[in-house]
Structure formats: structure tokens, C-alpha cells
Design an enzyme around this catalytic site. Structure first.
Site, short mmCIF file in Angstrom:
data_model
loop_
_atom_site.label_atom_id
_atom_site.label_comp_id
_atom_site.label_asym_id
_atom_site.label_seq_id
_atom_site.Cartn_x
_atom_site.Cartn_y
_atom_site.Cartn_z
N LYS A 123 0.86 -1.19 0.00
CA LYS A 123 0.00 0.00 0.00
C LYS A 123 0.88 1.23 0.00
CE LYS A 123 -4.51 0.82 0.18
NZ LYS A 123 -5.62 -0.05 -0.28
P1 NAD Z 1 -13.08 7.62 -3.04
O1 NAD Z 1 -12.06 8.66 -2.84
O2 NAD Z 1 -13.55 7.34 -4.42
O3 NAD Z 1 -14.38 7.97 -2.17
C1 NAD Z 1 -14.33 8.18 -0.79
C2 NAD Z 1 -15.69 8.66 -0.33
O4 NAD Z 1 -15.71 8.69 1.10
C3 NAD Z 1 -16.02 10.08 -0.80
O5 NAD Z 1 -17.39 10.15 -1.14
C4 NAD Z 1 -15.76 10.92 0.45
O6 NAD Z 1 -16.53 12.09 0.48
C5 NAD Z 1 -16.20 9.95 1.53
N1 NAD Z 1 -15.65 10.27 2.83
C6 NAD Z 1 -14.41 10.73 3.14
N2 NAD Z 1 -14.31 10.94 4.46
C7 NAD Z 1 -15.51 10.62 4.99
C8 NAD Z 1 -16.05 10.63 6.30
N3 NAD Z 1 -15.30 11.02 7.32
N4 NAD Z 1 -17.33 10.23 6.48
C9 NAD Z 1 -18.08 9.83 5.43
N5 NAD Z 1 -17.63 9.78 4.17
C10 NAD Z 1 -16.36 10.19 3.96
O7 NAD Z 1 -12.52 6.32 -2.32
P2 NAD Z 1 -12.88 4.80 -2.62
O8 NAD Z 1 -11.93 4.28 -3.61
O9 NAD Z 1 -14.34 4.67 -2.83
O10 NAD Z 1 -12.47 4.15 -1.22
C11 NAD Z 1 -13.37 4.11 -0.12
C12 NAD Z 1 -12.99 2.96 0.78
O11 NAD Z 1 -13.05 1.76 0.03
C13 NAD Z 1 -11.58 3.04 1.36
O12 NAD Z 1 -11.56 2.46 2.63
C14 NAD Z 1 -10.79 2.18 0.39
O13 NAD Z 1 -9.60 1.69 0.99
C15 NAD Z 1 -11.80 1.09 0.13
N6 NAD Z 1 -11.54 0.33 -1.08
C16 NAD Z 1 -11.55 0.91 -2.30
C17 NAD Z 1 -11.28 0.14 -3.42
C18 NAD Z 1 -11.29 0.71 -4.82
O14 NAD Z 1 -11.11 -0.07 -5.77
N7 NAD Z 1 -11.52 1.99 -5.00
C19 NAD Z 1 -11.00 -1.22 -3.29
C20 NAD Z 1 -11.03 -1.80 -2.03
C21 NAD Z 1 -11.30 -1.00 -0.93
#
Ligand code: NAD
Length: 433
Positions: A123
Site C-alpha cells: 500500500k
Molecule cells: P473515493 O475517494 O472514491 O471515495 C471516498 C468517499 O468517502 C467520498 O465520497 C468521500 O466524500 C467519503 N468520505 C471521506 N471521508 C468521509 C467521512 N469522514 N465520512 C463519510 N464519508 C467520507 O474512495 P474509494 O476508492 O471509494 O475508497 C473508499 C474505501 O473503500 C476506502 O476504505 C478504500 O480503501 C476502500 N476500497 C476501495 C477500493 C477501490 O477499488 N476503490 C478497493 C477496495 C477497498
């Protein structure tokens, strides 16, 4: 040497500080220790698997649009590479810490092993506030970060991908910087790229689609129907917003969504596409017509069938676990639930779909993208989706069977399965030199 022990008595939860410890890396270690106890792993092997293999901290001098120089701090952590190259996203956020990146890297090791794809875990992250940076500033910072971590990344070594506040454009800059330095175009150095640059069809939806598949399997086990089920989603980005759309396509009712500025609620249902369009215009879902305002804290404790945390770590803690009313929790985010909260949820009979299973769709299609890049042969979208379904549903079934065999819960089962696989690979490789 056989590693996976026969069904063992339930180990005692390791002692923790009386106040709940929210350090993500210590939480990741507690989760690992539980599995190591079940598996009766050798103490030496535990030491190897508890710690990251390699940590790189870099300074990233970046020229800002004002002409001023700003030095950001970035990390790349490779937790384990016993089963294949390190694999994991890059996060841009003001609250990134080394311990968070170490935890996320460890969770990637267990995630790739849970779904049985030939990767280890890694990561990366940069401490920065991407919302306050221009496109050009982000590009300069990303390119310099790439050049700083370049000695340890590569298609056979460590393959970054998007995470919070990074996206396909970020991956394109990394791919270009790496390729320009090497002198040839290297598609396989990152995944989550734009489709025009060797990205895979279906990668954008993959995390949410995987989450949908495990929720469908969980509904079968719980004898619930997804059709008409009420769903609350915290976080409205790649994982959360697309999950809202895909669950709604299955006729589930999305009753609440939120982002960093707050949330919205409508018991009769929110149209995810309207929420997406509203967020595109206003930068947040808060204030969208036809829904009332709700805080992020209240969203998590809403009465609903399925709760999907899809934002940050530590949103379900001892503080609110007792008030959670969902029947199923599908962790699209990494690390949203603390170990103590897990105990409370289990006592309440809530069916937990742990992050290392529920959000593994993203890394699975990243694996498909990498395989397509190495082969130079691209798949149709339905092939991606069918193979994703196969991998994720098989992983669910493996974890569910492990849960029954060890008389434990889904998270512990996912850890027993994945830690057992990584431990087996480590033992059979042996110790160098
Ligand atoms: P992203 O940046 O696309 O979206 C993040 C979202 O979370 C945004 O809408 C933001 O406004 C919101 N957010 C931020 N802080 C917040 C808070 N304090 N309370 C509520 N909402 C909040 O990110 P993503 O890629 O969707 O990732 C989100 C989660 O999913 C993370 O934990 C990431 O590690 C996990 N994840 C993502 C992927 C992927 O392929 N994108 C894969 C596995 C896990």
C-alpha cells in the site's frame, strides 16, 4: 509441513488496552494474532507475517501553482510477497500515517490470499489535502512520488492501484513516469488505469460489484431477499456510489448515502443516479432534493437490512456498535470495524462480511487487468464480470465453510483461510539464505 490445524478450541481474545485502541496497524496485528492462534502457527513464522517486509518513506518536493515549493511525505509499504508481487492502492489524504499504510498493506496480503489470487500485499500513501490542490499540482506531486518509489515498484515487484482520492488519471501519470524512466511503455506497473491506456473494462465497478456478490451470497445464507432490502451506505466515492447504483439495480432500496460533508436519508428510497448527478454539481450529496439531512454518525446506526461502510477506518467502534441495527454489514471500506466492536456485533447476531472479502472485487479485477496487460490480450466486459463473480462467490464459500469448520465468525474465518495460505507459501519456499 501441514500447516492448517484441525478444528481448534476458540482462542481467547488477546489482551488489549482498556480504552479502545484505534491504531489501524495494531488492529491489523490483533486480527492476525487471532488467526495465528487458531492455526497454531510457529512463533518464528508469526514474527515474519506480523511485520511488513519493506517500508519506504520519501520526501516529495513539489512546485505549487503559486511558485512556492512544498515538501510532502509519502510512503510505500510492502507487507508480504510470499505468494506473488506486492499489490495495493495509493491513498492521498491529510490523515495518512505510516501505521495506516502498514495496516492497509497487511490487509492487502490477507485479501489477495482470501480470494486466492497470486499476489502479496502492499500500500502507499501521501500526506496531502488533494481537495485543496489543483490538477497540475496533483500531477507534479504524483510524478515525483512515482520517481521516488520507482526502485521498488514494477509489474513483477509491486503494482499500485487507486485508493481514496486517487483515480484512473493518477494511475496514468504513474504509468507514464515509470515508462519514461524505463524507456519503454509498461502497462502492467499499475492497475485501475483508464481503458484507453490498458485499463480493464469493469475495473471501475469492480469493488462495488464484488460487494454486491458477497451480499447476495449472505442474503441466501440469511434467507433474506435483496429485492426490497433497505441499504445505508457511508461514503459516496468509487466504492460507495457505484455500490448504491448496483444494489438499486437489484431492486434493493437505498435509504441513506453520505460523504465527508454529511448524509441524506429517505425511507422510501434515494435514486443513486440523481445523487451522483447532484454530487457532481455541488461537490456533496448533502442538500439533494427529496431527501432529508442525516449525519454520518446517525447513518451508521440507522434501522436497515444492509449497512455498507465505504469510506474510512474505525467508523464502527465500541462507541456505537451496540446501536447498530443492520442485519448484514458489508465492509466496502478497509478497516471500518474495530475488534471490540466486532465482538459486540457478533453478540447481536449481525452477519459481518469482512473487508478482506467484501471489497476484494477491486483487487480481483486489478489482477485481471494485470493479466491482460502482460498477455497483451484484452477481455470483454462480460468475461471480466463472470470471472469476478466466480472468484468472489468461491471465496465467500471458502470463508463460509472455514467459519463452520472452526465454529467461528466470518472475519476470523477469512483470516484463518488467508493466513493459512500465506503461511503455507512461506514455509514451502523456506528461508533465504
Ligand atoms: P473515493 O475517494 O472514491 O471515495 C471516498 C468517499 O468517502 C467520498 O465520497 C468521500 O466524500 C467519503 N468520505 C471521506 N471521508 C468521509 C467521512 N469522514 N465520512 C463519510 N464519508 C467520507 O474512495 P474509494 O476508492 O471509494 O475508497 C473508499 C474505501 O473503500 C476506502 O476504505 C478504500 O480503501 C476502500 N476500497 C476501495 C477500493 C477501490 O477499488 N476503490 C478497493 C477496495 C477497498
Amino acid at each position: 509441513m501441514a500447516l492448517v490445524a484441525k478444528a481448534a478450541p476458540q482462542p481467547v481474545m488477546p489482551r488489549m488496552a482498556p480504552r479502545e485502541d484505534l491504531n489501524p496497524f495494531r488492529i491489523a496485528q490483533i486480527q492476525f494474532d487471532m488467526a495465528a492462534e487458531y492455526l497454531k502457527l510457529d512463533p518464528g513464522l508469526r514474527q515474519v507475517l506480523r511485520q511488513p517486509k519493506r517500508i519506504l518513506e520519501v520526501s516529495i518536493p513539489t512546485k505549487m501553482d503559486s511558485g512556492q515549493l512544498k515538501v510532502f511525505t509519502g510512503y510505500r509499504v510492502q507487507h508480504n510477497v510470499a505468494r506473488g508481487p506486492a499489490k495495493g492502492g495509493i491513498r492521498y489524504h491529510p490523515n495518512v500515517t505510516l501505521d495506516e499504510v502498514k495496516a492497509l498493506a497487511a490487509w492487502m496480503t490477507w485479501k489477495t490470499a482470501t480470494v486466492n489470487i497470486p499476489y502479496g500485499g502492499g500500500k502507499g500513501g501521501i500526506i496531502c489535502d488533494p481537495k485543496r490542490m489543483s490538477h497540475n499540482e496533483l500531477e507534479r506531486m504524483t510524478r515525483r512520488y512515482t520517481s521516488e518509489i520507482l526502485p521498488i515498484i514494477g509489474p513483477d515487484q509491486d503494482i499500485p492501484a487507486p485508493d481514496m482520492y486517487t483515480n484512473a488519471q493518477t494511475m496514468a501519470w504513474i504509468m507514464d513516469t515509470y515508462s519514461m524512466t524505463k524507456g519503454y511503455s509498461s502497462l502492467g506497473v499499475v492497475t485501475g488505469k483508464p481503458v484507453s491506456l490498458g485499463g480493464s473494462l469493469g475495473r471501475n465497478e469492480a469493488t462495488a460489484r464484488g460487494c454486491l456478490f458477497v451480499a447476495e451470497e449472505a442474503c441466501k445464507v440469511k434467507k433474506m431477499s435483496l429485492r426490497g432490502a433497505t441499504v445505508a451506505i457511508q461514503g459516496f466515492g468509487n466504492a460507495g456510489a457505484i455500490a448504491a447504483r448496483l444494489f438499486a439495480e437489484k431492486k434493493a432500496r437505498i435509504i441513506a448515502v453520505s460523504d465527508s460533508r454529511g448524509g441524506v436519508f429517505n425511507s422510501r428510497g434515494i435514486d443513486p443516479m440523481k445523487a451522483v448527478r447532484y454530487k457532481e454539481r455541488s461537490g456533496t450529496v448533502v442538500g439533494m432534493p427529496g431527501a432529508s439531512r442525516i449525519s454520518n454518525d446517525d447513518l451508521v446506526t440507522l434501522k436497515c437490512d444492509i449497512l455498507i461502510p465505504a469510506a474510512l477506518e474505525n467508523v464502527i467502534t465500541l462507541h456505537n456498535a451496540d446501536q447498530i441495527k443492520a442485519k448484514i454489514i458489508a465492509e466496502a471500506a478497509n478497516g471500518p470495524t474495530t475488534p471490540h466492536a466486532d465482538e459486540v456485533l457478533a453478540r447481536k447476531g449481525i452477519f459481518m462480511l469482512p473487508d478482506i472479502l467484501a471489497n476484494a472485487g477491486g483487487v480481483t479485477v486489478s489482477y485481471f487487468e494485470w493479466a491482460q496487460n502482460l498477455q497483451g490480450y484484452f477481455w470483454q466486459e462480460h468475461e471480466v464480470s463472470d470471472r469476478l463473480s466466480m472468484v468472489i462467490r468461491r471465496a465467500f464459500s471458502d470463508v463460509y465453510e472455514t467459519m463452520r469448520k472452526y465454529h467461528t465468525r466470518m472475519r476470523a474465518a477469512a483470516y484463518i483461510l488467508s493466513v493459512g495460505r500465506v503461511a503455507d507459501a512461506t514455509l514451502v519456499r523456506g528461508l533465504f539464505p
